[in-house]
Write an enzyme that holds these catalytic residues in place. Structure first.
Site, PDB file in Angstrom:
ATOM      1  CE  LYS A 144      -2.738  -3.243  -0.053  1.00 37.42           C
ATOM      2  NZ  LYS A 144      -3.014  -3.786  -1.437  1.00 37.42           N
ATOM      3  CG  ASP A 169      -8.248  -4.301  -3.099  1.00 40.39           C
ATOM      4  OD1 ASP A 169      -7.746  -5.360  -2.689  1.00 40.39           O
ATOM      5  OD2 ASP A 169      -9.394  -3.913  -2.749  1.00 40.39           O
ATOM      6  CG  ASN A 170      -6.607  -3.651  -0.167  1.00 41.39           C
ATOM      7  OD1 ASN A 170      -5.866  -4.117  -1.023  1.00 41.39           O
ATOM      8  ND2 ASN A 170      -7.542  -4.383   0.424  1.00 41.39           N
ATOM      9  CD  GLU A 199      -9.341  -8.744   0.681  1.00 41.58           C
ATOM     10  OE1 GLU A 199      -9.960  -7.729   0.338  1.00 41.58           O
ATOM     11  OE2 GLU A 199      -8.117  -8.783   0.747  1.00 41.58           O
TER      12      GLU A 199
END
Ligand SMILES: O=C(NC/C=C/[C@H]1O[C@@H](Sc2ccncc2)[C@H](O)[C@@H]1O)c1cc([N+](=O)[O-])cc(O)c1O
Ligand SMILES: [Mg+2]
Length: 214
Positions: A144, A169-170, A199
Site C-alpha cells: 500500500k 484496492d484497499n 474481502e
C-alpha cells in the site's frame, strides 16, 4: 516443512476447480477463503467491481501490481478481448510459482504474462521490455505504501494517456491515505470511490477509480 497458505490455496484449486474454467477457479478460491483460510485476494464483492470496471474500459493494455496467487489476474484475464496485452508484477518468487499454476488451471496462461520483480524496478522497463507505450487499465493491489510512488512513476515514464483508468484496492483497509489524497486533489485525475468490504469480512473497505485527464 509446513506448506504455505498460497500452496494450500493452489491445492484447493487443483482439487475443486475444473481445468480451463475460470469461474470455477474463482469460486474455489472464494470457498477456500470463506471456509478454510482467509487470504488477501480481492474477493467476490470487490471482484465484481473490478469486473465491471474492466468490462467498461475494455482495455487493449493492462497492468496489475501485486499478483499474489493470481485470483484477480484470473478475474481480469477472463474478461479481456483476444490480443489484449496483460502484464502482472509480483515480487515474491514463491507467489509467482503459485500464481502461474492457478492461472494455468484456469486456462488463461496465454492471456497474461507474470513478471517477477518489484514495480519500482519494472515500471520503467515496460516500454523497452514489453513494447508498451501506454496502459489503458492499471489495477493496484500490491504494497500500500507503493501506490503513490508508483502512480508518480507512471506519469514520469509517460505510461498514462488521456482516459487511462487506475483502480486501487484497499484504499480504506489496510488503507492508502497518501495515494487517496493525491488522486482526489490532483487536477490531472477524476476520482471516484466504490464502497465495499474487506474481502471475506464485514469490515469497511473500498476501491478508488481514477481516470487520468492528460
Ligand atoms: O497487504 C496487502 N496486499 C499487499 C500485496 C502484496 C502482494 O504483492 C507483492 S508486493 C509487490 C511489490 C512491488 N511490486 C509488485 C508486487 C507481494 O509479494 C504480494 O504478493 C493486503 C492486505 C489486506 N489485509 O486485509 O491486510 C487486504 C488486501 O486486499 C491486501 O491487498
Ligand atoms: Mg488487496
Amino acid at each position: 516443512t509446513r506448506s504455505t497458505r498460497p500452496q494450500r490455496m493452489l491445492k484447493a484449486v487443483q482439487k475443486n476447480a475444473t481445468k480451463g474454467n475460470p469461474e470455477s477457479v474463482i469460486s474455489a478460491i472464494d470457498y477456500f477463503c470463506k471456509h478454510s483460510e482467509w487470504a488477501m485476494n480481492v474477493g467476490d464483492e470487490k471482484g465484481s467491481i473490478l469486473d465491471s470496471v474492466v468490462t467498461e474500459v475494455n482495455p487493449s493494455t493492462v497492468l496489475e501490481l501485486g499478483t499474489y496467487c493470481g485470483y484477480s489476474t484470473v478475474r481480469i484475464a477472463r474478461l479481456l478481448s483476444p490480443g489484449t496485452k496483460f502484464i502482472t508484477l509480483e515480487f515474491n518468487p514463491a507467489n509467482v510459482t503459485v500464481a502461474r499454476q492457478i492461472i494455468a488451471h484456469a486456462g488463461l496462461q496465454d492471456k497474461v504474462t507474470v513478471v517477477e520483480g518489484s514495480s519500482g524496478d519494472l515500471i520503467p522497463q515496460m516500454k523497452e521490455r514489453f513494447g508498451i507505450t501506454t496502459f489503458d487499465f492499471i489495477f493496484l493491489d500490491h504494497w500500500k505504501d507503493r501506490y503513490l510512488p508508483d502512480i508518480k512513476l507512471f506519469e514520469e515514464c509517460g505510461l498514462l494517456r488521456k482516459g487511462s483508468v487506475l483502480l486501487a484496492d484497499n484504499v480504506i483497509c489496510p488503507g492508502a491515505p497518501e495515494y487517496l489524497e493525491y488522486v482526489r486533489n490532483s487536477p490531472r485525475y477524476e476520482s471516484r470511490y466504490y464502497p465495499a468490504h474487506l474481502e471475506y469480512t464485514t469490515l469497511e473497505d473500498g476501491m478508488e477509480k481514477s481516470v487520468f485527464l492528460g
